[in-house]
Design a protein around this motif. Sequence first.
Motif, PDB file in Angstrom:
ATOM      1  N   LEU A 111       2.571   2.372  -6.402  1.00 28.20           N
ATOM      2  CA  LEU A 111       2.688   1.446  -5.372  1.00 28.20           C
ATOM      3  C   LEU A 111       3.955   0.646  -5.417  1.00 28.20           C
ATOM      4  N   LEU A 112       4.618   0.600  -4.127  1.00 28.70           N
ATOM      5  CA  LEU A 112       5.905  -0.115  -4.006  1.00 28.70           C
ATOM      6  C   LEU A 112       5.454  -1.567  -3.775  1.00 28.70           C
TER       7      LEU A 112
ATOM      8  N   GLY B 129      10.270  -0.520   1.217  1.00 29.32           N
ATOM      9  CA  GLY B 129       9.916   0.365   2.005  1.00 29.32           C
ATOM     10  C   GLY B 129       9.647   0.071   3.476  1.00 29.32           C
ATOM     11  N   SER B 130       8.841   0.518   4.090  1.00 29.53           N
ATOM     12  CA  SER B 130       8.798   0.099   5.578  1.00 29.53           C
ATOM     13  C   SER B 130       7.420  -0.787   5.498  1.00 29.53           C
ATOM     14  N   GLN B 131       7.037  -1.552   4.574  1.00 28.08           N
ATOM     15  CA  GLN B 131       5.713  -2.124   4.835  1.00 28.08           C
ATOM     16  C   GLN B 131       5.708  -3.426   5.614  1.00 28.08           C
TER      17      GLN B 131
ATOM     18  N   THR C  33       0.827  -1.210   0.063  1.00 25.73           N
ATOM     19  CA  THR C  33       0.052   0.116   0.092  1.00 25.73           C
ATOM     20  C   THR C  33       0.860   1.296  -0.070  1.00 25.73           C
ATOM     21  N   GLU C  34       2.008   1.079   0.352  1.00 24.57           N
ATOM     22  CA  GLU C  34       3.072   2.425   0.443  1.00 24.57           C
ATOM     23  C   GLU C  34       3.237   2.811  -1.128  1.00 24.57           C
ATOM     24  N   LYS C  35       3.504   3.876  -1.380  1.00 22.82           N
ATOM     25  CA  LYS C  35       3.794   4.458  -2.918  1.00 22.82           C
ATOM     26  C   LYS C  35       5.203   5.454  -2.643  1.00 22.82           C
ATOM     27  N   ASP C  36       5.875   5.301  -3.749  1.00 20.23           N
ATOM     28  CA  ASP C  36       6.773   6.119  -4.259  1.00 20.23           C
ATOM     29  C   ASP C  36       6.594   7.458  -4.274  1.00 20.23           C
ATOM     30  N   SER C  37       7.595   8.095  -4.453  1.00 14.74           N
ATOM     31  CA  SER C  37       7.385   9.585  -4.824  1.00 14.74           C
ATOM     32  C   SER C  37       6.403   9.994  -6.310  1.00 14.74           C
TER      33      SER C  37
END
Lengths: 226, 402
Positions: free
Chosen positions: B157-158, B163-165, B149-153
């Motif tokens: 979606l990563l 990332g820190s997921q 669910t984390e996105k890059d700049s």
Amino acid sequence: MSRLFITKREIDFISDITKEVIKDVVGQRIFYYPVSIVKTQVHDVYEEAVNKIFETPIEIDALVEFSPEEVATNIFGHEEIYKLDVFIQHRDLLDKKIKCKEGDFFSYGSIFFEVLTATFINNVFGQTEHYTGIKLSGKQARKGQINMPALGPTSEQYSDVAAVQEEFVQQRGIATDSAGDPTGDTRELTEKTGVPLTGPAGVKVYDESDGTTDGNSDSAFYGDGE
Amino acid sequence: MAFNPANNPTPFGVFDDDTGFQSEADNMVTFVKRKLGDDILSVELTQKQIWGNLEESLFEYGSILNQYQTKSQLMEFMGMPAAGELDDSGQEIDHSQKFPRSNLEYLTRFAEPYAAEAGVGGSYDVISGSIELVSGKQDYSLNSDLLGTEKDSAGNLLPLFEGSQNKNPKTRLKINEVFHYSPQAAYRFFDTTSAVNYLNNEMSFESFTPETIFYVLPVFEDILRASQLDLSNRVRRSNYSYKVQGTSLRIYPAPTSESAKRIFVSVRTHNNPVDTGHEDETINGVSNMSNIPFGNIQFSKINSIGHQWIRQMCLALSKEQLGLIRSKFSKIPIPGQDLTLNGTELVTQGREDKKDLITQLKEMLDSMTYDKLIETQALRAENMQKQLKFIPMPNGKAVFMG
């Protein structure tokens, strides 16, 4: 041994052990008679004193190396001459401010000796300022040189009261003895380890003062009867 | 000088406030000095040295005792607040000299991985991500195509493991579930117009129907019927499925433009064993002998058996210490001769005494671990049974044959 390992504390320890052996175990003593320089008159020509005046005798704890007498025969008959070596702890002399020197006299038992030599013996682990003791080499004094009553113990062949030492009491670094007289005994470790739990031990080697009439020699060992 | 007003009487001062220890310390000076002959000849030990030896004896006794208590009780304390932590009153936790209730925490903790594999419990992280389907593409990498669910700049979606997921280390994944099926069994289950459902229900109606017939069925009946419906769908209908190939997931059938744009996948990862996804303070609790909260045992709380051991140990330590002092020099120069002290013998005697005392205590404690006590009890019960066999049965309490 290097000074790194022998510090003042070690010297004190050695000194106290030595005092313990001499004063609390062996229990030998001499009576030292210093010649009074002030009171003795020296001959003007010979610079010798024919009649010596002595100071009050001093009781000194010592290790005595007894030698049998030498018998010499001359035109007058036989003559028995005693020689004696006495070892005194150096620090004990310093504590009591006593200086032993040649020409003085001492008695051991019933015999008086003249000090021929008073020499320092080996120093403590090579440290020049600390001597283990002083060796007095004495030769039996000729009659007339010193005319003093011998202080006991002398010999059990005599009947006077002090001829046999009836009681031996340790000193253990305590300032005064049971009679309240000063012992002059100072020990560094006593201050740290404390005085003995039951005070100085003593032994009455020959005690007939207990009131018994059994005719046997009694002994009270280290305060058993207390 | 008495112990109480003395300045820093012992090296560690752990027991200095214990009045029982204080009076014992004063008595120990007399005891040790007398035993070593101070009444007759000097014992070159200071009071503080003897007090220090008493303290060491108590440390030794407590340490050995706590070691054996650890053998007996470690399992009960695993995961509980460790040594050094404070209780509600602000005191350091100390469970020495306690008789704790038993528990199965140790056992269940070790059974967790097996339970997790069997799907009946355990403690593990399940994380889910999604794969964007591309028309005609069947194979998707779980490492790079599974998105979190984390996105890059740029707003993309990563991948799930970037990332820190996910805090767990990157390692093998266990696919927990791929949401690539419609819950058709459920649809059919509740579809009252379905003939299959009627058949599965032995041509009757169930409680969920809008009809007025109700009856009670066991749960397993529902489960079995749902399984039957699933199997039926797989065999008889066109199949939505997947297959794991190495680190990729192969989707069946091949996606078309009409297909769903995204499938969801949940995976299990290896937990970081000391940083689980849920709060677990027991991880920082007691783990071994080093942090079980067994403190120093106070002298006043030890009985006469222990007191005597401590006294003897103090004497042995003092003997050794005196020996070390006296053996610093092999010979001491005294006027006219040399004096040999008995330091070496004292050291030898002291160490022998110490060794004997420790051996004796350990042997005693060996026979008193909780495991040994149970063994002893069992043996006693067995022997009692044997003895009872020899006791004549009173008349009327037994059946006599013949």
